[in-house]
Scaffold this motif. Structure first.
Motif, PDB file in Angstrom:
ATOM      1  N   SER A   1      33.785 -18.553 -16.538  1.00 26.17           N
ATOM      2  CA  SER A   1      33.428 -18.741 -17.943  1.00 26.17           C
ATOM      3  C   SER A   1      32.911 -20.137 -18.232  1.00 26.17           C
ATOM      4  CB  SER A   1      34.642 -18.453 -18.831  1.00 26.17           C
ATOM      5  OG  SER A   1      35.679 -19.392 -18.581  1.00 26.17           O
ATOM      6  N   PHE A   2      33.121 -21.055 -17.308  1.00 24.52           N
ATOM      7  CA  PHE A   2      32.614 -22.407 -17.491  1.00 24.52           C
ATOM      8  C   PHE A   2      31.127 -22.507 -17.159  1.00 24.52           C
ATOM      9  CE2 PHE A   2      37.134 -23.276 -16.905  1.00 24.52           C
ATOM     10  CZ  PHE A   2      37.389 -24.173 -17.929  1.00 24.52           C
TER      11      PHE A   2
ATOM     12  N   ASP B   1      22.173 -27.194 -20.912  1.00 26.01           N
ATOM     13  CA  ASP B   1      23.087 -26.152 -21.370  1.00 26.01           C
ATOM     14  C   ASP B   1      24.529 -26.642 -21.225  1.00 26.01           C
ATOM     15  OD1 ASP B   1      23.556 -23.462 -22.299  1.00 26.01           O
ATOM     16  OD2 ASP B   1      24.342 -23.047 -20.294  1.00 26.01           O
ATOM     17  N   ARG B   2      25.326 -26.522 -22.287  1.00 27.46           N
ATOM     18  CA  ARG B   2      26.671 -27.099 -22.286  1.00 27.46           C
ATOM     19  C   ARG B   2      27.738 -26.041 -22.543  1.00 27.46           C
ATOM     20  NH1 ARG B   2      23.340 -30.741 -24.667  1.00 27.46           N
ATOM     21  NH2 ARG B   2      23.426 -32.894 -23.898  1.00 27.46           N
TER      22      ARG B   2
ATOM     23  N   ARG C   1      28.238 -23.367 -25.686  1.00 27.84           N
ATOM     24  CA  ARG C   1      28.325 -21.923 -25.443  1.00 27.84           C
ATOM     25  C   ARG C   1      29.616 -21.364 -26.047  1.00 27.84           C
ATOM     26  NH1 ARG C   1      26.893 -23.670 -20.343  1.00 27.84           N
ATOM     27  NH2 ARG C   1      28.922 -23.095 -19.454  1.00 27.84           N
ATOM     28  N   LYS C   2      30.706 -22.114 -25.904  1.00 29.63           N
ATOM     29  CA  LYS C   2      31.999 -21.698 -26.455  1.00 29.63           C
ATOM     30  C   LYS C   2      31.932 -21.631 -27.969  1.00 29.63           C
ATOM     31  CE  LYS C   2      36.842 -23.149 -26.683  1.00 29.63           C
ATOM     32  NZ  LYS C   2      37.809 -24.227 -26.344  1.00 29.63           N
TER      33      LYS C   2
ATOM     34  N   SER D   1      29.267 -21.230 -29.851  1.00 27.52           N
ATOM     35  CA  SER D   1      28.408 -20.121 -30.260  1.00 27.52           C
ATOM     36  C   SER D   1      29.132 -18.791 -30.141  1.00 27.52           C
ATOM     37  CB  SER D   1      27.133 -20.103 -29.414  1.00 27.52           C
ATOM     38  OG  SER D   1      26.373 -21.262 -29.632  1.00 27.52           O
ATOM     39  N   ALA D   2      29.884 -18.641 -29.049  1.00 23.45           N
ATOM     40  CA  ALA D   2      30.627 -17.400 -28.853  1.00 23.45           C
ATOM     41  C   ALA D   2      31.685 -17.218 -29.935  1.00 23.45           C
ATOM     42  CB  ALA D   2      31.278 -17.404 -27.475  1.00 23.45           C
ATOM     43  N   GLU D   3      32.365 -18.293 -30.309  1.00 26.04           N
ATOM     44  CA  GLU D   3      33.386 -18.215 -31.354  1.00 26.04           C
ATOM     45  C   GLU D   3      32.759 -17.889 -32.705  1.00 26.04           C
ATOM     46  OE1 GLU D   3      35.256 -21.997 -30.972  1.00 26.04           O
ATOM     47  OE2 GLU D   3      36.623 -21.354 -29.372  1.00 26.04           O
ATOM     48  N   ALA D   4      31.599 -18.482 -32.982  1.00 32.20           N
ATOM     49  CA  ALA D   4      30.911 -18.202 -34.246  1.00 32.20           C
ATOM     50  C   ALA D   4      30.470 -16.748 -34.302  1.00 32.20           C
ATOM     51  CB  ALA D   4      29.721 -19.133 -34.405  1.00 32.20           C
ATOM     52  N   LEU D   5      29.955 -16.230 -33.178  1.00 32.51           N
ATOM     53  CA  LEU D   5      29.536 -14.832 -33.129  1.00 32.51           C
ATOM     54  C   LEU D   5      30.726 -13.906 -33.318  1.00 32.51           C
ATOM     55  CD1 LEU D   5      27.386 -12.676 -32.609  1.00 32.51           C
ATOM     56  CD2 LEU D   5      27.817 -12.956 -30.154  1.00 32.51           C
ATOM     57  N   SER D   6      31.835 -14.239 -32.677  1.00 28.17           N
ATOM     58  CA  SER D   6      33.040 -13.415 -32.811  1.00 28.17           C
ATOM     59  C   SER D   6      33.529 -13.402 -34.254  1.00 28.17           C
ATOM     60  CB  SER D   6      34.134 -13.951 -31.892  1.00 28.17           C
ATOM     61  OG  SER D   6      35.331 -13.234 -32.039  1.00 28.17           O
TER      62      SER D   6
END
Length: 230
Positions: A5-6, A209-210, A214-215, A217-222
């Motif tokens: 996931s990193f 890319d960081r 990414r984390k 963005s994923a949290e915002a999408l969730s």
């Protein structure tokens, strides 16, 4: 957390990017509006060298650019500068040293360049070469400051740099730079800039890319998905 996931999804993009075939696009900025500006003359020499290496170059004339926050962002000179930054794949910054530092004209140009324009980050992952001219003995104050700004703007600032001492002695009556170790160093810097631009321009998105972004963005999408399901 699983180690995978990193990592970014497309780990092979760095090694097998789709290669562009157009000439590298380089924007050059200089830090003086004097009638015979030596930072401009050095910048013009750099542009000629870059073109000999196969680049497409554009030089921004800072005359008429307002002070940061002293005019709206839709000012024509601000829009011209920002458009050129977005067009570019690499940049050259060349400032005189004044009072032991870069000039206000140089800093004003950089301050008008935002870290983001909507969803676009106009400087991130692009290459940068820094240079300076001095009226006296050789110094590195301005290039050191420009390096700090380059890192802050998330530019890939190349290792090599140029500092031309007593610049007024380095040009002939036609405003062309005389043969010298200073000129040779500028050739070295421009060659290195072109090489770094070729190497990085097609995989800049991968290189910057960081994980944290990414984390986020994923949290915002969730959060959006969970809100819609309520």
């Amino acid at each position: 957390m699983d180690a995978a996931s990193f990592l970014p999804v497309d780990r092979m993009a760095l090694f097998n990017p789709k290669r562009s075939d157009h000439a590298p696009r380089i924007l050059l900025l200089y830090g003086s509006v004097r009638a015979r500006s030596f930072s401009r003359l050095v910048t013009q020499e750099a542009a000629r060298i870059l073109e000999a290496f196969g680049a497409e170059t554009r030089i921004f004339n800072p005359s008429g650019l307002p002070l940061p926050d002293d005019a709206p962002a839709d000012h024509p000179k601000v829009q011209e500068l920002r458009s050129l930054v977005q067009w570019s794949e690499g940049m050259v910054w060349c400032s005189p040293e004044r009072h032991g530092a870069m000039t206000g004209i140089m800093k004003a140009q950089i301050d008008w360049i935002p870290l983001s324009l909507g969803s676009v980050r106009p400087t991130q992952g692009k290459t940068l070469a820094v240079m300076q001219v001095s009226g006296g003995s050789q110094s590195f104050n301005a290039v050191n400051q420009l390096r700090v700004l380059g890192r802050w703007m998330r530019l890939v600032t190349i290792p090599n740099q140029s500092s031309v001492a007593k610049a007024f002695t380095e040009f002939d009556d036609n405003d062309r730079m005389k043969p010298s170790p200073y000129y040779d160093r500028i050739v070295d810097v421009m060659e290195e800039l072109i090489k770094f631009t070729w190497l990085t321009r097609d995989c800049a998105g991968y290189l910057v890319d960081r994980y944290s972004e990414r984390k986020e963005s994923a949290e915002a999408l969730s959060a959006r998905v969970n809100f819609k399901s309520i």
